[in-house]
Design an enzyme around this catalytic site. Structure first.
Site, PDB file in Angstrom:
ATOM      1  N   TYR A 141       0.831  -1.207   0.000  1.00 37.66           N
ATOM      2  CA  TYR A 141       0.000   0.000   0.000  1.00 37.66           C
ATOM      3  C   TYR A 141       0.865   1.256   0.000  1.00 37.66           C
ATOM      4  CZ  TYR A 141      -3.445   3.473   1.208  1.00 37.66           C
ATOM      5  OH  TYR A 141      -4.253   4.581   1.168  1.00 37.66           O
ATOM      6  N   TRP A 192       1.254   5.650  -1.724  1.00 37.32           N
ATOM      7  CA  TRP A 192       0.959   6.728  -2.671  1.00 37.32           C
ATOM      8  C   TRP A 192       2.191   7.176  -3.467  1.00 37.32           C
ATOM      9  CZ3 TRP A 192      -2.836  10.885  -3.396  1.00 37.32           C
ATOM     10  CH2 TRP A 192      -4.109  10.541  -2.963  1.00 37.32           C
TER      11      TRP A 192
HETATM   12  N1  LIG Z   1      -2.272   8.396  12.368  1.00 37.30           N
HETATM   13  C1  LIG Z   1      -2.637   8.467  11.095  1.00 37.30           C
HETATM   14  N2  LIG Z   1      -2.078   7.644  10.192  1.00 37.30           N
HETATM   15  C2  LIG Z   1      -2.449   7.726   8.898  1.00 37.30           C
HETATM   16  C3  LIG Z   1      -3.413   8.662   8.469  1.00 37.30           C
HETATM   17  C4  LIG Z   1      -3.994   9.513   9.446  1.00 37.30           C
HETATM   18  O1  LIG Z   1      -4.860  10.343   9.141  1.00 37.30           O
HETATM   19  N3  LIG Z   1      -3.566   9.407  10.743  1.00 37.30           N
HETATM   20  N4  LIG Z   1      -3.752   8.731   7.142  1.00 37.30           N
HETATM   21  C5  LIG Z   1      -3.621   7.506   6.363  1.00 37.30           C
HETATM   22  C6  LIG Z   1      -3.820   7.722   4.926  1.00 37.30           C
HETATM   23  S1  LIG Z   1      -5.306   8.428   4.464  1.00 37.30           S
HETATM   24  C7  LIG Z   1      -2.934   7.311   3.982  1.00 37.30           C
HETATM   25  S2  LIG Z   1      -3.374   7.403   2.331  1.00 37.30           S
HETATM   26  C8  LIG Z   1      -1.640   6.724   4.360  1.00 37.30           C
HETATM   27  C9  LIG Z   1      -0.492   7.152   3.421  1.00 37.30           C
HETATM   28  O2  LIG Z   1       0.566   6.264   3.534  1.00 37.30           O
HETATM   29  P1  LIG Z   1       1.606   6.052   2.343  1.00 37.30           P
HETATM   30  O3  LIG Z   1       0.917   6.187   1.042  1.00 37.30           O
HETATM   31  O4  LIG Z   1       2.321   4.789   2.611  1.00 37.30           O
HETATM   32  O5  LIG Z   1       2.581   7.297   2.567  1.00 37.30           O
HETATM   33  P2  LIG Z   1       3.619   7.968   1.556  1.00 37.30           P
HETATM   34  O6  LIG Z   1       4.490   8.820   2.402  1.00 37.30           O
HETATM   35  O7  LIG Z   1       2.895   8.629   0.463  1.00 37.30           O
HETATM   36  O8  LIG Z   1       4.458   6.729   1.047  1.00 37.30           O
HETATM   37  C10 LIG Z   1       4.918   6.622  -0.255  1.00 37.30           C
HETATM   38  C11 LIG Z   1       6.355   6.105  -0.233  1.00 37.30           C
HETATM   39  O9  LIG Z   1       6.763   5.838  -1.570  1.00 37.30           O
HETATM   40  C12 LIG Z   1       8.081   6.355  -1.779  1.00 37.30           C
HETATM   41  N5  LIG Z   1       8.207   6.637  -3.223  1.00 37.30           N
HETATM   42  C13 LIG Z   1       7.981   7.794  -3.877  1.00 37.30           C
HETATM   43  N6  LIG Z   1       8.151   7.633  -5.199  1.00 37.30           N
HETATM   44  C14 LIG Z   1       8.497   6.333  -5.394  1.00 37.30           C
HETATM   45  C15 LIG Z   1       8.779   5.563  -6.550  1.00 37.30           C
HETATM   46  O10 LIG Z   1       8.738   6.022  -7.679  1.00 37.30           O
HETATM   47  N7  LIG Z   1       9.067   4.240  -6.363  1.00 37.30           N
HETATM   48  C16 LIG Z   1       9.101   3.680  -5.112  1.00 37.30           C
HETATM   49  N8  LIG Z   1       9.407   2.381  -5.019  1.00 37.30           N
HETATM   50  N9  LIG Z   1       8.841   4.405  -3.996  1.00 37.30           N
HETATM   51  C17 LIG Z   1       8.530   5.703  -4.138  1.00 37.30           C
HETATM   52  C18 LIG Z   1       8.145   7.573  -0.902  1.00 37.30           C
HETATM   53  O11 LIG Z   1       9.490   7.908  -0.629  1.00 37.30           O
HETATM   54  C19 LIG Z   1       7.339   7.109   0.316  1.00 37.30           C
HETATM   55  O12 LIG Z   1       8.162   6.511   1.278  1.00 37.30           O
HETATM   56  O13 LIG Z   1      -1.315   7.080   5.714  1.00 37.30           O
HETATM   57  C20 LIG Z   1      -2.337   6.717   6.618  1.00 37.30           C
HETATM   58  N10 LIG Z   1      -1.859   6.885   7.994  1.00 37.30           N
HETATM   59  N1  LIG Z   2      -1.364  18.384   2.067  1.00 40.01           N
HETATM   60  C1  LIG Z   2      -1.858  17.124   2.064  1.00 40.01           C
HETATM   61  N2  LIG Z   2      -3.059  16.876   1.517  1.00 40.01           N
HETATM   62  C2  LIG Z   2      -3.569  15.619   1.529  1.00 40.01           C
HETATM   63  C3  LIG Z   2      -2.834  14.533   2.041  1.00 40.01           C
HETATM   64  C4  LIG Z   2      -1.549  14.833   2.623  1.00 40.01           C
HETATM   65  O1  LIG Z   2      -0.852  13.931   3.119  1.00 40.01           O
HETATM   66  N3  LIG Z   2      -1.100  16.118   2.608  1.00 40.01           N
HETATM   67  N4  LIG Z   2      -3.346  13.265   1.987  1.00 40.01           N
HETATM   68  C5  LIG Z   2      -4.438  13.003   1.047  1.00 40.01           C
HETATM   69  C6  LIG Z   2      -5.127  11.754   1.380  1.00 40.01           C
HETATM   70  S1  LIG Z   2      -4.377  10.264   0.950  1.00 40.01           S
HETATM   71  C7  LIG Z   2      -6.348  11.719   1.950  1.00 40.01           C
HETATM   72  S2  LIG Z   2      -7.086  10.208   2.276  1.00 40.01           S
HETATM   73  C8  LIG Z   2      -7.056  12.943   2.323  1.00 40.01           C
HETATM   74  C9  LIG Z   2      -7.545  12.781   3.748  1.00 40.01           C
HETATM   75  O2  LIG Z   2      -8.595  13.560   4.031  1.00 40.01           O
HETATM   76  P1  LIG Z   2      -9.049  13.611   5.572  1.00 40.01           P
HETATM   77  O3  LIG Z   2      -8.899  12.268   6.158  1.00 40.01           O
HETATM   78  O4  LIG Z   2     -10.392  14.181   5.650  1.00 40.01           O
HETATM   79  O5  LIG Z   2      -7.954  14.601   6.135  1.00 40.01           O
HETATM   80  P2  LIG Z   2      -7.404  14.943   7.579  1.00 40.01           P
HETATM   81  O6  LIG Z   2      -6.539  16.136   7.401  1.00 40.01           O
HETATM   82  O7  LIG Z   2      -6.794  13.751   8.211  1.00 40.01           O
HETATM   83  O8  LIG Z   2      -8.692  15.321   8.417  1.00 40.01           O
HETATM   84  C10 LIG Z   2      -9.459  16.467   8.074  1.00 40.01           C
HETATM   85  C11 LIG Z   2      -9.917  17.144   9.335  1.00 40.01           C
HETATM   86  O9  LIG Z   2     -10.881  16.375  10.021  1.00 40.01           O
HETATM   87  C12 LIG Z   2     -10.952  16.861  11.343  1.00 40.01           C
HETATM   88  N5  LIG Z   2     -11.370  15.784  12.229  1.00 40.01           N
HETATM   89  C13 LIG Z   2     -10.616  14.791  12.717  1.00 40.01           C
HETATM   90  N6  LIG Z   2     -11.370  13.977  13.484  1.00 40.01           N
HETATM   91  C14 LIG Z   2     -12.613  14.474  13.481  1.00 40.01           C
HETATM   92  C15 LIG Z   2     -13.850  14.086  14.085  1.00 40.01           C
HETATM   93  O10 LIG Z   2     -13.958  13.096  14.792  1.00 40.01           O
HETATM   94  N7  LIG Z   2     -14.932  14.858  13.825  1.00 40.01           N
HETATM   95  C16 LIG Z   2     -14.876  15.966  13.039  1.00 40.01           C
HETATM   96  N8  LIG Z   2     -15.992  16.645  12.816  1.00 40.01           N
HETATM   97  N9  LIG Z   2     -13.719  16.362  12.483  1.00 40.01           N
HETATM   98  C17 LIG Z   2     -12.610  15.624  12.681  1.00 40.01           C
HETATM   99  C18 LIG Z   2      -9.564  17.342  11.702  1.00 40.01           C
HETATM  100  O11 LIG Z   2      -9.626  18.631  12.275  1.00 40.01           O
HETATM  101  C19 LIG Z   2      -8.831  17.301  10.383  1.00 40.01           C
HETATM  102  O12 LIG Z   2      -8.079  18.471  10.131  1.00 40.01           O
HETATM  103  O13 LIG Z   2      -6.215  14.073   2.258  1.00 40.01           O
HETATM  104  C20 LIG Z   2      -5.450  14.142   1.051  1.00 40.01           C
HETATM  105  N10 LIG Z   2      -4.787  15.427   0.980  1.00 40.01           N
HETATM  106 MO   LIG Z   3      -5.417   8.594   2.143  1.00 42.57          MO
END
Ligand SMILES: Nc1nc2c(c(=O)[nH]1)N[C@H]1C(S)=C(S)[C@@H](COP(=O)(O)OP(=O)(O)OC[C@H]3O[C@@H](n4cnc5c(=O)[nH]c(N)nc54)[C@H](O)[C@@H]3O)O[C@H]1N2
Ligand SMILES: Nc1nc2c(c(=O)[nH]1)N[C@H]1C(S)=C(S)[C@@H](COP(=O)(O)OP(=O)(O)OC[C@H]3O[C@@H](n4cnc5c(=O)[nH]c(N)nc54)[C@H](O)[C@@H]3O)O[C@H]1N2
Ligand SMILES: [Mo]
Length: 778
Positions: free
Chosen positions: A125, A127
C-alpha cells in the site's frame, strides 16, 4: 534543512527563465529546470491556487537522505533469512546490482518453493509519486503476478477503509458517492448550506492521486459564499476551512459526530420537518431507525440535549442548526477523517440518513457527497476518454487482508478474523515486498508494527530515500524519484494530460522500479511475461494509445505520441455534470435503482444486521469509543494529514523542513491546555500514552478546541532513548501513539485519526534527530 531553504526556489514569472520542462505530481502540475546549479520549479500558469508542496522538490534530488546504492542488512547477509529482533537496528552492507538481484531472485524462489506464493505479502500500500506507468504499486503487483504466480494482497485503503465497505451496502460504490456526484460547479450555483463534518481543508483538496492541474476549491468557496451559500464546519480545528468560505465553526468533540447528527435529526423529526415522502419513496428501513432515534427501541431519545451531553456543543446550537436546514438546498459532507476512527462506519452512514431525511439526495448541489473537499478528485467532472494504467496481470493467490490489518496478520498467522460478513484466516507470511509505500508512515502503533516486521524471513523495499520502512528492511533497492523518469501524468477527474519530462539523471545507482523488476524477472525466467518485450519508452507510447484512439473515435484532435510529448500537455474532453447515480435514481427510481439490496437508500440494512456485529448494528447508531479521553490521558490527539507534504513523502524537502521548529514536527495545542501544563509556545513537549511517546515543538493556538492536540502525520519515525531512558520518537511521528484496531468487524478500517494522550513539557535536551541521515554502513 534550514528554514532559509523554504520555497524560495519556486520561480516567479519575473525571474530570468531557465529551460523549463513539464512534470506532474499528486500535488500539482509544474515545470522544472536548472538555474545556477539549483532546481527551480514553477507552477502551471493556469493553476489559480498552486500547492506549495512543489517546493519540496527543490532540494530533494541530491539530498543525503536518498538511497544511492543497493543495501543488504548485515544480519540477513550473515545468518540468512529468518525472524530477527535486529531488524531496524542493524547496519547495512552495500552491494552491486547484479549480486543483490541474484540473491533476491534466489530468495523469491526459495520462498515460493518452500511455502508457495501465498507466503508473500505484496499489498505494498502507498501513494508513491509517479505517472500512469511508473506507479510502483502497479509495478510490484505486475511483477509478483507474472513472475511468482501471485501474492497476498490487501483490499481498501487507509483513506477510506470504513466507507469503502459501508457505502456499497447503503448507497453505492465509493466512486459513485464520492467522485461522480455533486461538483463544485453545482455548489457555486445551487447550494444554500454546506454542512461539512470534518471541514474542507484546502491543504487536503490540493492533492489528487495521478495529478491535479487546477486547484479550484478556494475560488469555488469564495464564489458560493458571495452568492449566499453558508458553510458550516463541524470540526475540532478552525483551520479546516479557508477564510474565503467564511465558515461558521462548531467545535464538537472529536469522534462524536454520529451523536450530533442524531440530535439534529431528532429535532427535525420531533417538529415534523423531515421529508416523509422522500423517505417512503426512496428509502428502506426508516421505521426501525426512527424507533431508535426517538428512543422507542432503547429508552433513550436522541434529543438535542442528549447529543449536547456527548458532543459538547450547547443543545441550543444544535436546535438552531437543525432549524436552519429544512427547505434549503443542503449538502452534507463527511471528511475521510471521521471514518478513520473507532466505529468509523457510523458517521458515514448517519450522514446519508440525515441527507435522506432532508429529502436532498440527488438534487443539484444537495444531498450527500461523502469526502467532498478532502481530495482534488471529488467535486469534479469525469473525463470522457480513458487514461490507461499499467495492467497488473492475474493474481493466483486468493488470500487478502483489509489493508490496515498488516500487523495483525504478521503477528497472528493462521488465526481467524472477521470482515464484511466473512470469517477469514490470516495467511502465514514469510516475505513482504514493498514498493511505493511507507508502512512506518501509514500504520498505527509503530512499536507493534516493528515487532510484526521482525517475524518475517525477508523484507524487501524499493525506496527513493531512507525512510523508517527502508531502515527496517533486509534488502533496500534504490529507485528513481519521479523527476528522474519520463511518464504520463493523468487522472480520470482532471482534464489535463501531462508529458512528464525527465528533469534530472538518476541519483547514484538508483534505477526505475520497472527496470529492477525486469532484471529480477530475467533471473526467474519471466522477463517476457513481465515486460511484453517493451522498454519503458515503448510502454509510454503503448499506454498513450488508449487515450489517442478514444479521442479519434470521438472525432477530436488525437495527436500522435511525439506531438503530445513535444507540446507537453493535452486537454481531454469531460463528461456532462449530470449528478451521477443519485440524480438518476431521484429522477426515476424504478428505472435507475441504486446498487443496494433494495435498490433504495438503506436507512437500515438487513444484510448488516444479519452479520450480528455489536460494533456495527443494522442501522446507524451512537457507539461510544473505547479509546476516548481518560483521567491519565485526558487529551484527544488529532493526527491529520500534513499541510507541508504528502504523507511522509519528501519530509526532508525544503517546504516541509521550513515549517518545522528545531527540525521537529510542530503540534498545536489550545492555549488553556498549554497554560495548565506550563507549556509555552516553542517549548519541546512529550506526547505520550500507554503505547508510546513522541517529541514535538508546541505551538499555542485558539484555533484548536480545548481538549484537543493536533500533530500531523508524516514526520519520519525516529526512535531514540531519552535522558530518562524512555523510548521516544524524537522527530514527532504520531503513529507511535495511535491504536492498531479495526473500525469494526464490518470494514476493519484504519482508526489512526484519534487517540487519547497526555502532553507534558520536556525539561531536558531531546535526543538528536537521525531520521534524515542514512543508516550505518559496515
Ligand atoms: N495516524 C494516522 N495515520 C495515517 C493517516 C492519518 O490520518 N492518521 N492517514 C492515512 C492515509 S489516508 C494514507 S493514504 C496513508 C499514506 O501512507 P503512504 O501512502 O504509505 O505514505 P507515503 O508517504 O505517500 O508513502 C509513499 C512512499 O513511496 C516512496 N516513493 C515515492 N516515489 C516512489 C517511486 O517512484 N518508487 C518507489 N518504489 N517508492 C517511491 C516515498 O518515498 C514514500 O516513502 O497514511 C495513513 N496513515
Ligand atoms: N497536504 C496534504 N493533503 C492531503 C494529504 C496529505 O498527506 N497532505 N493526503 C491526502 C489523502 S491520501 C487523503 S485520504 C485525504 C484525507 O482527508 P481527511 O482524512 O479528511 O484529512 P485529515 O486532514 O486527516 O482530516 C481532516 C480534518 O478532520 C478533522 N477531524 C478529525 N477527526 C474528526 C472528528 O472526529 N470529527 C470531526 N468533525 N472532524 C474531525 C480534523 O480537524 C482534520 O483536520 O487528504 C489528502 N490530501
Ligand atoms: Mo489517504
Amino acid at each position: 534543512m534550514s528554514a532559509s531553504l523554504s520555497a524560495s526556489s519556486i520561480a516567479s514569472g519575473s525571474e530570468a527563465r531557465p529551460a523549463m520542462r513539464p512534470h506532474s505530481a499528486h500535488w500539482g502540475v509544474f515545470s522544472a529546470g536548472w538555474q545556477d546549479g539549483a532546481l527551480v520549479v514553477r507552477p502551471h500558469p493556469d493553476d489559480p491556487d498552486p500547492n506549495p508542496l512543489i517546493g519540496n522538490f527543490t532540494n530533494a534530488l541530491r539530498h543525503p537522505a536518498r538511497v544511492t546504492t543497493p543495501m543488504v542488512r548485515r544480519g540477513w547477509l550473515e545468518r540468512g533469512p529468518g525472524p530477527d529482533p535486529l531488524r531496524g537496528l542493524d547496519t547495512f552492507v552495500p552491494m552491486q546490482w547484479d549480486e543483490v538481484l541474484d540473491r533476491l531472485a534466489a530468495e523469491l524462489q526459495r520462498v515460493k518453493q518452500r511455502h508457495g506464493a501465498q507466503a508473500v505479502f505484496g499489498g505494498s500500500y502507498g501513494w508513491s509519486s509517479a505517472g500512469r506507468f511508473h506507479h510502483a504499486q502497479s509495478q510490484v503487483h505486475r511483477f509478483l503476478n507474472t513472475s511468482l504466480g501471485g501474492y497476498v494482497r490487501s483490499v481498501n485503503s487507509y483513506s477510506a477503509g470504513a466507507s469503502a465497505v459501508i457505502l456499497p451496502h447503503i448507497l453505492g460504490s465509493m466512486d459513485d458517492v464520492a467522485r461522480r456526484n455533486v461538483t463544485w460547479e453545482q455548489i457555486v450555483e445551487h447550494t444554500d448550506v454546506v454542512l461539512a463534518f470534518g471541514g474542507m481543508a484546502l491543504k487536503n483538496s490540493r492533492v489528487a492521486s495521478g495529478g491535479i492541474s487546477r486547484h479550484i476549491e478556494r475560488d469555488s468557496m469564495r464564489a458560493a459564499t458571495a452568492r449566499g451559500c453558508r458553510f458550516v464546519s463541524v470540526s475540532p480545528l478552525r483551520t479546516d476551512f479557508p477564510p474565503e468560505a467564511k465558515a461558521d465553526w462548531l467545535a464538537a468533540k472529536p469522534g462524536t459526530d454520529t451523536a450530533l447528527m442524531l440530535g439534529l435529526l431528532h429535532e427535525l423529526v420531533s417538529s415534523g420537518l423531515h421529508d416523509r415522502d422522500f423517505l417512503a419513496r426512496y428509502c428502506e428501513g426508516w421505521p426501525e431507525f426512527e424507533d431508535y432515534l426517538m428512543g422507542r427501541a432503547d429508552g433513550t431519545p436522541k434529543t438535542a440535549a442528549w447529543a449536547a451531553s456527548i458532543c459538547g456543543l450547547p443543545g441550543r446550537a444544535i436546535a438552531e442548526l437543525a432549524a436552519a436546514l429544512p427547505g434549503k438546498r443542503v449538502l452534507v459532507v463527511v471528511a475521510h477523517s471521521l471514518q478513520r476512527a473507532e466505529h468509523g462506519e457510523q458517521p458515514v452512514w448517519m450522514a446519508a440518513v440525515l441527507a435522506a431525511a432532508l429529502g436532498q439526495l440527488g438534487l443539484p448541489g444537495g444531498g450527500y457527497n461523502y469526502a467532498l473537499g478532502t481530495l482534488a478528485h471529488y467535486g469534479k467532472r469525469t473525463n470522457a476518454v480513458p487514461v490507461a494504467a499499467l495492467p497488473q496481470g492475474t493474481n493466483g493467490v486468493k488470500d487478502f487482508i483489509p489493508v490496515a490489518r498488516i500487523a495483525d496478520m504478521l503477528l497472528h498467522p493462521g488465526e481467524a478474523f472477521d470482515y464484511n460478513g466473512q470469517r477469514r484466516i490470516y495467511p502465514h507470511i514469510r516475505m513482504a515486498y514493498w514498493a511505493g509505500g511507507n508502512p512506518f508512515h501509514h500504520h498505527q502503533d509503530l512499536n507493534r508494527l516493528r515487532e510484526a516486521f521482525r517475524r518475517l524471513d525477508t523484507f524487501v523495499v524499493h525506496e527513493i530515500a531512507w525512510t523508517a520502512t527502508a531502515r527496517h528492511a533486509d534488502i533496500v533497492l534504490p529507485c528513481t524519484l519521479t523527476l528522474e523518469r519520463e511518464d504520463i501524468g493523468a487522472a480520470p477527474t482532471d482534464p489535463l494530460m501531462v508529458a512528464m519530462h525527465r528533469i534530472a539523471e538518476p541519483h547514484g545507482l538508483a534505477r526505475d522500479d520497472y527496470d529492477i523488476f525486469a532484471d529480477l524477472a530475467e533471473r526467474l525466467g519471466t522477463r517476457e511475461a513481465f515486460t511484453e518485450g517493451r522498454t519503458s519508452g515503448q510502454w509510454l507510447r503503448h499506454l498513450y494509445e488508449r487515450t489517442r484512439t478514444a479521442l479519434a473515435a470521438q472525432e477530436l484532435e488525437a495527436p500522435d505520441f511525439d506531438t503530445f510529448w513535444e507540446r507537453g500537455e493535452m486537454l481531454l474532453p469531460q463528461q456532462a455534470d449530470d449528478g451521477g447515480i443519485l440524480r438518476a435514481f431521484r429522477e426515476d427510481p424504478s428505472r435507475h435503482p441504486l446498487p443496494t439490496p433494495s435498490g433504495k437508500v438503506q436507512i437500515s440494512s438487513p444484510t448488516i444486521a444479519g452479520f450480528g456485529y455489536a460494533d456495527c448494528p443494522g442501522h446507524p447508531a451512537w457507539l461510544p469509543p473505547e479509546d476516548g479521553p481518560t483521567t491519565s490521558h485526558p487529551l484527544t490527539l488529532i493526527s491529520n494529514q500534513p499541510a507541508t507534504r504528502l504523507h511522509s513523502q519528501l519530509d526532508f524537502g525544503a517546504y516541509s523542513a521550513s515549517q518545522k521548529r528545531d527540525g521537529r514536527e510542530v503540534c498545536t495545542i489550545n492555549s488553556a491546555d498549554a497554560a495548565a501544563r506550563g507549556i509555552a509556545d516553542g517549548d519541546f513537549v512529550r506526547l505520550y500514552n500507554g503505547r508510546g511517546a513522541c517529541l514535538a515543538s508546541a505551538a499555542l493556538s485558539d484555533s484548536v478546541m480545548p481538549g484537543v492536540v493536533q500533530l500531523p502525520t508524516g514526520a519520519w519515525y525516529d526512535p531514540a532513548i531519552d535522558a530518562s531512558g524512555r523510548q521516544i520518537c524524537t522527530h514527532g511521528n504520531p503513529n507511535v501513539l495511535t491504536r492498531d484496531k479495526g473500525t469494526s468487524p464490518l470494514a476493519q478500517g484504519c482508526t489512526g485519526q484519534l487517540t487519547a494522550i497526555q502532553v507534558e513539557r520536556l525539561n531536558e535536551t531531546p535526543p538528536p534527530m537521525r531520521a534524515f541521515e542514512p543508516p550505518e554502513v559496515s
